[in-house]
Scaffold this motif. Sequence first.
Motif, PDB file in Angstrom:
ATOM      1  N   GLY A 156       1.487 -20.012  -9.370  1.00  0.00           N
ATOM      2  CA  GLY A 156       2.232 -18.948 -10.026  1.00  0.00           C
ATOM      3  C   GLY A 156       1.395 -17.690  -9.985  1.00  0.00           C
ATOM      4  N   SER A 157       1.698 -16.783 -10.865  1.00  0.00           N
ATOM      5  CA  SER A 157       0.940 -15.541 -10.926  1.00  0.00           C
ATOM      6  C   SER A 157      -0.390 -15.778 -11.643  1.00  0.00           C
ATOM      7  N   CYS A 158      -1.491 -15.422 -10.997  1.00  0.00           N
ATOM      8  CA  CYS A 158      -2.820 -15.566 -11.600  1.00  0.00           C
ATOM      9  C   CYS A 158      -3.430 -14.170 -11.693  1.00  0.00           C
ATOM     10  N   VAL A 159      -3.432 -13.630 -12.893  1.00  0.00           N
ATOM     11  CA  VAL A 159      -3.822 -12.237 -13.104  1.00  0.00           C
ATOM     12  C   VAL A 159      -5.075 -12.185 -13.965  1.00  0.00           C
ATOM     13  N   ALA A 160      -5.916 -11.191 -13.686  1.00  0.00           N
ATOM     14  CA  ALA A 160      -7.112 -10.901 -14.494  1.00  0.00           C
ATOM     15  C   ALA A 160      -7.995 -12.147 -14.589  1.00  0.00           C
ATOM     16  N   GLY A 161      -8.302 -12.601 -15.822  1.00  0.00           N
ATOM     17  CA  GLY A 161      -9.178 -13.759 -15.971  1.00  0.00           C
ATOM     18  C   GLY A 161      -8.648 -14.988 -15.275  1.00  0.00           C
ATOM     19  N   ILE A 178       5.089 -18.234  -4.126  1.00  0.00           N
ATOM     20  CA  ILE A 178       5.038 -18.568  -5.563  1.00  0.00           C
ATOM     21  C   ILE A 178       3.695 -18.170  -6.145  1.00  0.00           C
ATOM     22  N   GLY A 179       2.612 -18.541  -5.456  1.00  0.00           N
ATOM     23  CA  GLY A 179       1.272 -18.240  -5.944  1.00  0.00           C
ATOM     24  C   GLY A 179       0.843 -16.822  -5.586  1.00  0.00           C
ATOM     25  N   THR A 180       0.323 -16.100  -6.563  1.00  0.00           N
ATOM     26  CA  THR A 180      -0.280 -14.782  -6.313  1.00  0.00           C
ATOM     27  C   THR A 180      -1.573 -14.697  -7.106  1.00  0.00           C
ATOM     28  N   LEU A 181      -2.486 -13.918  -6.570  1.00  0.00           N
ATOM     29  CA  LEU A 181      -3.833 -13.867  -7.140  1.00  0.00           C
ATOM     30  C   LEU A 181      -4.323 -12.428  -7.098  1.00  0.00           C
ATOM     31  N   PHE A 182      -4.502 -11.806  -8.275  1.00  0.00           N
ATOM     32  CA  PHE A 182      -5.070 -10.458  -8.298  1.00  0.00           C
ATOM     33  C   PHE A 182      -5.634 -10.145  -9.681  1.00  0.00           C
ATOM     34  N   LEU A 183      -6.591  -9.234  -9.707  1.00  0.00           N
ATOM     35  CA  LEU A 183      -7.158  -8.814 -10.990  1.00  0.00           C
ATOM     36  C   LEU A 183      -6.166  -7.962 -11.768  1.00  0.00           C
ATOM     37  N   PRO A 187       2.284  -3.366 -11.098  1.00  0.00           N
ATOM     38  CA  PRO A 187       2.520  -2.277 -12.053  1.00  0.00           C
ATOM     39  C   PRO A 187       1.254  -1.465 -12.366  1.00  0.00           C
ATOM     40  N   LEU A 188       0.107  -2.158 -12.479  1.00  0.00           N
ATOM     41  CA  LEU A 188      -1.135  -1.426 -12.768  1.00  0.00           C
ATOM     42  C   LEU A 188      -1.625  -0.655 -11.551  1.00  0.00           C
ATOM     43  N   VAL A 189      -1.393  -1.189 -10.362  1.00  0.00           N
ATOM     44  CA  VAL A 189      -1.735  -0.451  -9.143  1.00  0.00           C
ATOM     45  C   VAL A 189      -0.938   0.855  -9.091  1.00  0.00           C
ATOM     46  N   ALA A 192      -2.307   3.276 -11.641  1.00  0.00           N
ATOM     47  CA  ALA A 192      -3.646   3.791 -11.348  1.00  0.00           C
ATOM     48  C   ALA A 192      -3.687   4.674 -10.101  1.00  0.00           C
ATOM     49  N   THR A 193      -2.921   4.303  -9.064  1.00  0.00           N
ATOM     50  CA  THR A 193      -3.040   5.004  -7.778  1.00  0.00           C
ATOM     51  C   THR A 193      -1.745   5.637  -7.293  1.00  0.00           C
ATOM     52  N   GLY A 194      -0.615   5.311  -7.955  1.00  0.00           N
ATOM     53  CA  GLY A 194       0.671   5.819  -7.507  1.00  0.00           C
ATOM     54  C   GLY A 194       1.241   5.055  -6.328  1.00  0.00           C
ATOM     55  N   GLU A 195       0.574   4.014  -5.879  1.00  0.00           N
ATOM     56  CA  GLU A 195       1.002   3.268  -4.699  1.00  0.00           C
ATOM     57  C   GLU A 195       1.981   2.160  -5.083  1.00  0.00           C
ATOM     58  N   ASP A 196       3.064   2.036  -4.325  1.00  0.00           N
ATOM     59  CA  ASP A 196       3.988   0.921  -4.492  1.00  0.00           C
ATOM     60  C   ASP A 196       3.555  -0.216  -3.570  1.00  0.00           C
ATOM     61  N   VAL A 197       3.334  -1.393  -4.147  1.00  0.00           N
ATOM     62  CA  VAL A 197       2.909  -2.531  -3.344  1.00  0.00           C
ATOM     63  C   VAL A 197       3.578  -3.776  -3.890  1.00  0.00           C
ATOM     64  N   SER A 198       3.959  -4.696  -3.012  1.00  0.00           N
ATOM     65  CA  SER A 198       4.614  -5.933  -3.452  1.00  0.00           C
ATOM     66  C   SER A 198       3.564  -6.953  -3.873  1.00  0.00           C
TER      67      SER A 198
END
Length: 474
Positions: A156-161, A178-183, A187-189, A192-198
């Motif tokens: 699933g979504s694995c965010v931050a910690g 299904i699985g995603t991995l990011f700090l 929405p925070l990207v 912070a940067t104005g960039e749209d990313v999936s």
Amino acid sequence: ELLERVKKGGGENAILRHTQRNKKLFVRERLRLLLDRGDFLELSPLAGLDMPYGDVPAAGCLTGIGRICGVWCVFIASDATVKGGTIYPIGVKKQLRAQEIAMENRLLSVHLVDSGGAFLPLQSELFPDKLHGGRIFYNEAIMSAMGIPQVAVVCGSCVAGGAYVPTMAEESVIIDEIGTLFLAGPPLVKAATGEDVSPEDLGGARLHSQVSGCSDHFAPSEEEAYECIRNVVCTLNREPVPEEDREPDSPLYSPEELLGLAPLDYSCTLPVKLILSRLVDGSRFQEFKATYGTTLVTGFGHVEGHLVGIVANDGELAHDAALKGSHFVQLCGQRAIPILFLQNTAPQPAGPASISQAEAHSKRLKAQASMMAAVACAAVPKITLVTGGCFGSDSYVMCGRSFSPNFLFLWPNARVALVDSRHLPTVPPAGDWTGEELELKQLKAKLEEESSAFYSSSRLWDDGIILPQDTRKV
């Protein structure tokens, strides 16, 4: 009823959203696919049940013990139907307890990660201190250094910690789409940067399998991910637990009758041999010092084929009983035999009213101190079961939570407290209270509430409430 409520996770609507809209398996279905025969012992299932975080169990994760390819393991599985798997303080405590069990028993750890990371409004209770969230990652590093394998599935979504858990594991699997991995997620990207990313471009399965190398295995589906983890476990060079050649003897008396033996009245003690005869294999019990210090029962028996020393309350823990307990615990330590403690504290005796009574009281305290030292220093596994009341110093002498038993379980009727609230002075009938008497009434009510098994278990002061008839299995 409470266990059934817990099994529903975040509720029917949350499960439907999780399984139908997001096309993900419910956490218990994931465990059935992963574990041998889908069978496991769930730890502290009621953790967070009455905590002030809403109307659902607040832990947001399942922890337990089961076997994969015959190898015993501890699993820590996010339940994303509870606030998206967001981690609350009680969830951190639950994960740390599972890691402690893995380290003590050198068990493989399996993480099923589907988490939104820490619940930020409670960050002061989650993040800064020694035994807060960061300790999970510290433990992962220490366990790796100890040679205790850890594997993970990003399901699933694995965010931050939540992103550090699989990246610190020895091998990890990520599930496509299904699985995603990011700090920090899209929405925070954007903020912070104005960039749209999936989510897929930022931290999806193909990116981490082909570009970053954060994941070691790519799985097209959840089912294939759990099959992959089972295959990984087979390559860890861990010896499977051998199957028993023969079934252990059942007790001569039905364990189902334990339900009727759970004491509801704590003003007297239940003869503990009634419990033992429904607990040990073949109802065979080799008693030690049977006619000395008879208010403590000690001896050897087998439970599900395993030899254990048994130390069980059968009345007031008097001087002779405590000396016997100290002797027996030391014997178990010398013979490397695990100890099973059965706690049911007798009503506390009145304070000494004469010099001779004071001397007897002092001798009893000294003998209990000797037993405390023996229990603390016995380097064998210890399992404690509270079958009735557990009050005051008996909790320490009989290996309560502060004496670090490997496991501590409660029957639903158990009461654990510093004092038995019924021994406080009585209050007058309704309507005749003074200010002090009203304060005493409120104190008694507070002690009564805080001594219940459910209050204890929801705060993870134990490893779970178990039904009496399931005691042998657990």
